[in-house]
Write a protein that holds these residues in place. Structure first.
Motif, PDB file in Angstrom:
ATOM      1  N   GLU A  42      13.536   6.910  -2.012  1.00 31.59           N
ATOM      2  CA  GLU A  42      14.438   7.973  -1.559  1.00 31.59           C
ATOM      3  C   GLU A  42      13.907   9.362  -1.917  1.00 31.59           C
ATOM      4  O   GLU A  42      14.003  10.292  -1.123  1.00 31.59           O
ATOM      5  CB  GLU A  42      15.831   7.782  -2.176  1.00 31.59           C
ATOM      6  N   GLU A  43      13.346   9.493  -3.125  1.00 38.42           N
ATOM      7  CA  GLU A  43      12.878  10.794  -3.604  1.00 38.42           C
ATOM      8  C   GLU A  43      11.507  11.152  -3.035  1.00 38.42           C
ATOM      9  O   GLU A  43      11.189  12.334  -2.878  1.00 38.42           O
ATOM     10  CB  GLU A  43      12.809  10.793  -5.138  1.00 38.42           C
ATOM     11  N   THR A  51       7.370  13.091  -6.334  1.00 41.10           N
ATOM     12  CA  THR A  51       8.071  14.057  -7.178  1.00 41.10           C
ATOM     13  C   THR A  51       7.122  14.604  -8.231  1.00 41.10           C
ATOM     14  O   THR A  51       6.488  13.838  -8.964  1.00 41.10           O
ATOM     15  CB  THR A  51       9.307  13.432  -7.850  1.00 41.10           C
ATOM     16  N   ILE A  76      13.509  14.018 -11.722  1.00 38.94           N
ATOM     17  CA  ILE A  76      14.934  14.325 -11.530  1.00 38.94           C
ATOM     18  C   ILE A  76      15.707  14.360 -12.840  1.00 38.94           C
ATOM     19  O   ILE A  76      16.914  14.608 -12.835  1.00 38.94           O
ATOM     20  CB  ILE A  76      15.587  13.300 -10.570  1.00 38.94           C
ATOM     21  N   THR A  93      18.392  10.009 -13.796  1.00 36.12           N
ATOM     22  CA  THR A  93      17.805   8.720 -13.427  1.00 36.12           C
ATOM     23  C   THR A  93      18.773   7.582 -13.724  1.00 36.12           C
ATOM     24  O   THR A  93      18.963   6.681 -12.901  1.00 36.12           O
ATOM     25  CB  THR A  93      16.478   8.493 -14.185  1.00 36.12           C
ATOM     26  N   ARG A  96      21.576   7.636 -11.174  1.00 34.84           N
ATOM     27  CA  ARG A  96      21.131   7.091  -9.891  1.00 34.84           C
ATOM     28  C   ARG A  96      21.006   5.575  -9.951  1.00 34.84           C
ATOM     29  O   ARG A  96      21.310   4.866  -8.958  1.00 34.84           O
ATOM     30  CB  ARG A  96      19.792   7.717  -9.503  1.00 34.84           C
TER      31      ARG A  96
END
Length: 407
Positions: free
Chosen positions: A282-283, A286, A290, A295, A298
């Motif tokens: 999804e990310e 990176t 995040i 984390t 999520r």
């Protein structure tokens, strides 16, 4: 005053690593000992002691720690992530606080006695619990899980350390203490098998394999290496078959006891790794991550949608299981920069100490355990990463650590 502090300081370090497994019972004492070390450090440290920190791998780890602080601060999540960053700081701090200690053997003795104390405590609990249950079962049984002083993964890690420390202390020529060290190796190895710590068993085989690259008698070492590889392969097959059987049992049993569910660590990792993969997808790529706390949030959101079994879903959400892989955790939480710095630390450490078995073995243990656990999410994990940093640091600077024995 300085002389008194210099005399007390090494024993404070020894006592700290001796009582780490008993943190749940004497929670204040490790913090008191750390405070004593911090207060005494400026009074006993010498300018030449800081030479022990002058190595590229240690510098990389310090840069990683600094980057985690900068990354979290610039992203406005330092408060949320400080609980994890604090544990990285503990590992770094222990390495720095250790530099005034001249005799590396003191911490070896602390680990050996700490492991024996933890084993005795666990065996005593096992006897009491077995008497209460009225049955005798080893391996992955409820009796074993409930009787262990600390989590099986970390108790297995401590036993591995104890085995390595004992092997490190065995002298090539006959010495009466060799018998004690050999007995300790045997006790810890048997205990690892009895508590069914799979990662510890795999680590023992890997260390046996690594040791074949050191010393003489190459032919026999090659034979032992091949045998070790075959045994590791067989072990993975046995573990895989065991997981399939236990998974089928878990499906057919409608109401399994909670203490059995806690022992199914393979199922936990399967779920969290799938959810971690979903987050990565999804990310996308990176650079800075995040955040450690985000984390977990999520992952919890993933558990809510990806786990069909209501009871299992509630457990995963309540426990807020992390990624159970330090490399994945660094990547998702702090980005590719943190992951690359951590990998660079491991790679440069290996290049620097590859000719010495003991630090190479400790580095291999770090690598193996980081594949199945977030060591920086637990304080005990931070303490033991600090131990590995100390071994690497003293091995990289053998001239400043005359008592370090290389094999």
């Amino acid at each position: 005053m300085r002389i008194l502090l210099s005399a007390i300081y090494p024993y404070a370090f020894l006592l700290l690593y001796l009582i780490i497994p008993f943190d749940n019972y004497i929670r204040a004492l490790p913090n008191i000992l750390l405070a004593i070390l911090v207060v005494a450090f400026p009074f006993i440290v010498k300018k030449e002691d800081f030479k022990k920190l002058k190595s590229f791998p240690i510098a990389v780890f310090l840069i990683l720690f600094t980057y985690l602080i900068i990354d979290s601060s610039s992203s406005g999540r330092l408060f949320e992530d400080f609980n994890i960053i604090k544990k990285v700081m503990i590992a770094v701090g222990l390495a720095i606080l250790y530099i005034p200690v001249a005799d590396a053997k003191k911490i070896n003795s602390a680990i050996i006695f700490s492991s024996l104390a933890a084993i005795l405590f666990s065996v005593y609990n096992f006897v009491l619990i077995t008497d209460a249950y009225g049955t005798f079962r080893l391996g992955d049984s409820p009796q074993v899980v409930e009787s262990l002083l600390i989590d099986r993964l970390y108790l297995g890690l401590l036993c591995i350390f104890s085995i390595l420390m004992s092997f490190q202390e065995i002298q090539k020529k006959y010495h009466p203490n060799n018998n004690y060290y050999l007995a300790n190796i045997l006790i810890n190895a048997i205990f690892i098998v009895l508590i069914a710590s799979k990662i510890a068993v795999v680590s023992l085989f890997v260390l046996l394999l690594i040791h074949q690259f050191y010393g003489k008698r190459k032919i026999w070492k090659i034979v032992i290496a091949i045998a070790a590889i075959a045994m590791v392969g067989a072990l993975f097959l046995v573990v895989k078959n065991g997981k399939d059987i236990q998974l089928n049992q878990a499906v057919t049993q409608k109401k399994p006891p909670t203490f059995i569910e806690k022992s199914l660590t393979y199922e936990i990792r399967t779920v969290v790794w799938n959810c971690a993969q979903n987050i990565i997808n999804e990310e996308g790529f990176t650079l800075t991550g995040i955040g450690f706390d985000t984390t977990k949030d999520r992952l919890v959101s993933c558990y809510e949608t990806q786990i069909p079994n209501a009871k299992k879903r509630e457990k995963f959400i309540a426990e807020r299981y992390n990624t159970h892989n330090q490399f994945i955790d660094f990547y998702i939480s702090a980005g590719v920069i943190a992951l690359l710095l951590f990998l660079l630390f491991i790679a440069t450490s290996f290049i620097a100490i590859r000719k010495q078995f003991f630090p190479t073995a400790m580095l291999a243990i770090l690598l193996l355990y980081c594949m199945v656990e977030n060591l920086f999410h637990r304080q005990i994990g931070a303490y033991y990463v600090g131990l590995i940093l100390i071994v690497l640091m003293t091995s990289l600077k053998t001239k400043e650590n005359k008592t370090i024995k290389t094999i």
